[in-house]
Design an enzyme around this catalytic site. Structure first.
Site, PDB file in Angstrom:
ATOM      1  CE  LYS A 130      -4.736  33.643  -5.359  1.00 38.63           C
ATOM      2  NZ  LYS A 130      -4.754  33.986  -3.909  1.00 38.63           N
TER       3      LYS A 130
ATOM      4  NE  ARG B 111      -5.350  35.021   3.283  1.00 36.92           N
ATOM      5  CZ  ARG B 111      -5.557  35.210   2.008  1.00 36.92           C
ATOM      6  NH1 ARG B 111      -6.729  34.735   1.381  1.00 36.92           N
ATOM      7  NH2 ARG B 111      -4.714  36.111   1.473  1.00 36.92           N
TER       8      ARG B 111
ATOM      9  CE1 TYR C  64     -27.639   9.638 -16.329  1.00 43.18           C
ATOM     10  CE2 TYR C  64     -26.335  11.379 -16.182  1.00 43.18           C
ATOM     11  CZ  TYR C  64     -26.456  10.201 -16.331  1.00 43.18           C
ATOM     12  OH  TYR C  64     -25.486   9.423 -16.875  1.00 43.18           O
TER      13      TYR C  64
ATOM     14  CG  MET D 210     -17.978  13.722 -14.973  1.00 43.75           C
ATOM     15  SD  MET D 210     -17.380  12.152 -14.323  1.00 43.75           S
ATOM     16  CE  MET D 210     -18.062  12.280 -12.697  1.00 43.75           C
TER      17      MET D 210
END
Length: 354
Positions: free
Chosen positions: A39, A137, A262, A308
Site C-alpha cells: 500500500k 478501526r 527565507y 518547496m
C-alpha cells in the site's frame, strides 16, 4: 528505460527487497502464506515496479489499502493475487468483482452486494472477513451477532470466504494476547458451524517476528520487506532498499553575516561555502531544522529554511565539493548517512511516514 530527467530521485535496490522477502519466507516456513503489503505505493518504493520481485521470491498475495492501488497493480499484472485490506465504497464494488480482486468486508450488507455483482458477471468473488478484536478501526465487532452474520455470508452462492483476519493494536503483550484470543475464539465458533477459512492472519511485520506463535497460516509483512525494522528480535537482519539522492547544482562563497533562505534564520558566522540542492519539501523531505545530507562521506548540515523544491547546505568543511557531486539524502545509516529511522527519530514520528 526512460531517462530520469532530474537529479533528485529515489533509488531502490531490488536485490535487497528480494533478500528480505526470501529471509522472511525462510523464517515463517512453507506452511505460512505471505500477503506482502504494498500500500501507499509500496511505502514509497514503487509498487508496480517491485511487485514481480516480491512475488517471485515467495509472496502469495499483494495487499493494498484501496481500490485504486489494486487496479493499478491489476492493470500491470493480470495473474497476481491482489487483496484490498481497506474499505471500498458500494458504488465501486463492480470494479473489484470485474477485476478479480479479493475484498475485505465487515458487513453482511456489502457481502450481499458483492454476491449480486458476482451473479451479474458470472463470477465467484473472493472476500476476506475483517474481525475487530480491539483496534477499533474497521471490522465486525466481536460479538455473537457478528458470528451469525459471518456464518450467513458463507451461504451466498457466488462468494468465496477465503480468509479471516484482524490487526493488533500492539499496545503491550497482555493486550495483544487478548486480541489474538478473541480472533481464535471467533474462528472456533465459526468452525463449530462447519465453516472453514483458507487463510487466518493477525501478524504484521512486528508480530510476524516477535510473536511466532501468532502466525497462524498467513502473515502481512510491510515495512520489513523494505528493510525497515521495528521488531525486537535482533537476530533477524534485513537490508534497507531505499536510497534518496540528488546532486549539488550551485556553490557560492558567503561572507560573514550573509544570510541564507527565507527569513535569514541562518547567517554565516565565518566565511562559508554554501551549496544549493534541487530538493525540498515537495519531494517529501520534512521541513526540519538541524538535519543533514551526506557528501563525499561527510555530513553536510542543511542550513536556512527548506524551500518547496530547493535547499542549501554548508560545504565549508567539505571544500572538495563540486557542482554535480552526488548527495545522499537518505542512506542505510553507514558512511555518515542518515537512514529513514534516523530521520523519523529526529522528527519524533514513525519511519513509515518518512
Amino acid at each position: 528505460m526512460e531517462p530520469l530527467l532530474r537529479d533528485t530521485y529515489v533509488e531502490i535496490n531490488l536485490d535487497n527487497i528480494a533478500h528480505n522477502v526470501r529471509k522472511l519466507k525462510e523464517i515463517i516456513g512453507k506452511d505460512v502464506a505471505m500477503a506482502a503489503v504494498v500500500k501507499a505505493n509500496a511505502y514509497g518504493h514503487g509498487a508496480v515496479d517491485i511487485a514481480p520481485v516480491i512475488m517471485e521470491n515467495g509472496a502469495d498475495y499483494l495487499a493494498v489499502a484501496t481500490l485504486t492501488e489494486g487496479l493499478e497493480l491489476r492493470n500491470h499484472y493480470s495473474d497476481y493475487n491482489i487483496f484490498i485490506m481497506g474499505y471500498t465504497p458500494d458504488e465501486y464494488l463492480e470494479y473489484v468483482v470485474k477485476n478479480n480482486i479479493t475484498q475485505t468486508i465487515f458487513s453482511l450488507r456489502q457481502a450481499k452486494l458483492i454476491n449480486d455483482l458476482s451473479v451479474k458477471y458470472n463470477k465467484t468473488s473472493k472476500v476476506q472477513i475483517k474481525y475487530d478484536t480491539g483496534l477499533n478501526r474497521i471490522g465486525f465487532k466481536d460479538c455473537q451477532t457478528s458470528i451469525d452474520e459471518i456464518d450467513e455470508i458463507f451461504n451466498l452462492k457466488n462468494i468465496d470466504v477465503e480468509g479471516i483476519f484482524t490487526h493488533l493494536a500492539l499496545s503491550n503483550r497482555e493486550e495483544d494476547d487478548k486480541q489474538y484470543n478473541k480472533l481464535i475464539n471467533a474462528i472456533e465458533k465459526l468452525e463449530a458451524k462447519g465453516r472453514t477459512f483458507k487463510y487466518k492472519h493477525i501478524c504484521d511485520s512486528i508480530a510476524a517476528i516477535d510473536y511466532p506463535e501468532y502466525r497462524l497460516n498467513m502473515i502481512r509483512p510491510g515495512a520489513i520487506i523494505y528493510g525497515m525494522k521495528s521488531y525486537e528480535d535482533n537476530s533477524v537482519v534485513v537490508k534497507p532498499a531505499l536510497t534518496f539522492k540528488t546532486r549539488i547544482y550551485q556553490i557560492k562563497e558567503l561572507e560573514v553575516g550573509e544570510g541564507v533562505s527565507y527569513g535569514y534564520r541562518w547567517k554565516a558566522e565565518r566565511k562559508s561555502l554554501v551549496g544549493t540542492l534541487p530538493m525540498g519539501y515537495a519531494d517529501g523531505y520534512p521541513r526540519i531544522r538541524d538535519s543533514y545530507v551526506t557528501i563525499h562521506g561527510k555530513k553536510a548540515p542543511i542550513i536556512g529554511v527548506i524551500n518547496m523544491d530547493q535547499c542549501m547546505v554548508d560545504l565549508t568543511d567539505i571544500p572538495e565539493s563540486n557542482v554535480g557531486d552526488e548527495v545522499i539524502i537518505y542512506g542505510d545509516g553507514t558512511n555518515n548517512t542518515i537512514d529513514i529511522q534516523g530521520m523519523a527519530d529526529l522528527l519524533n514520528t514513525n519511519k513509515n511516514e518518512i
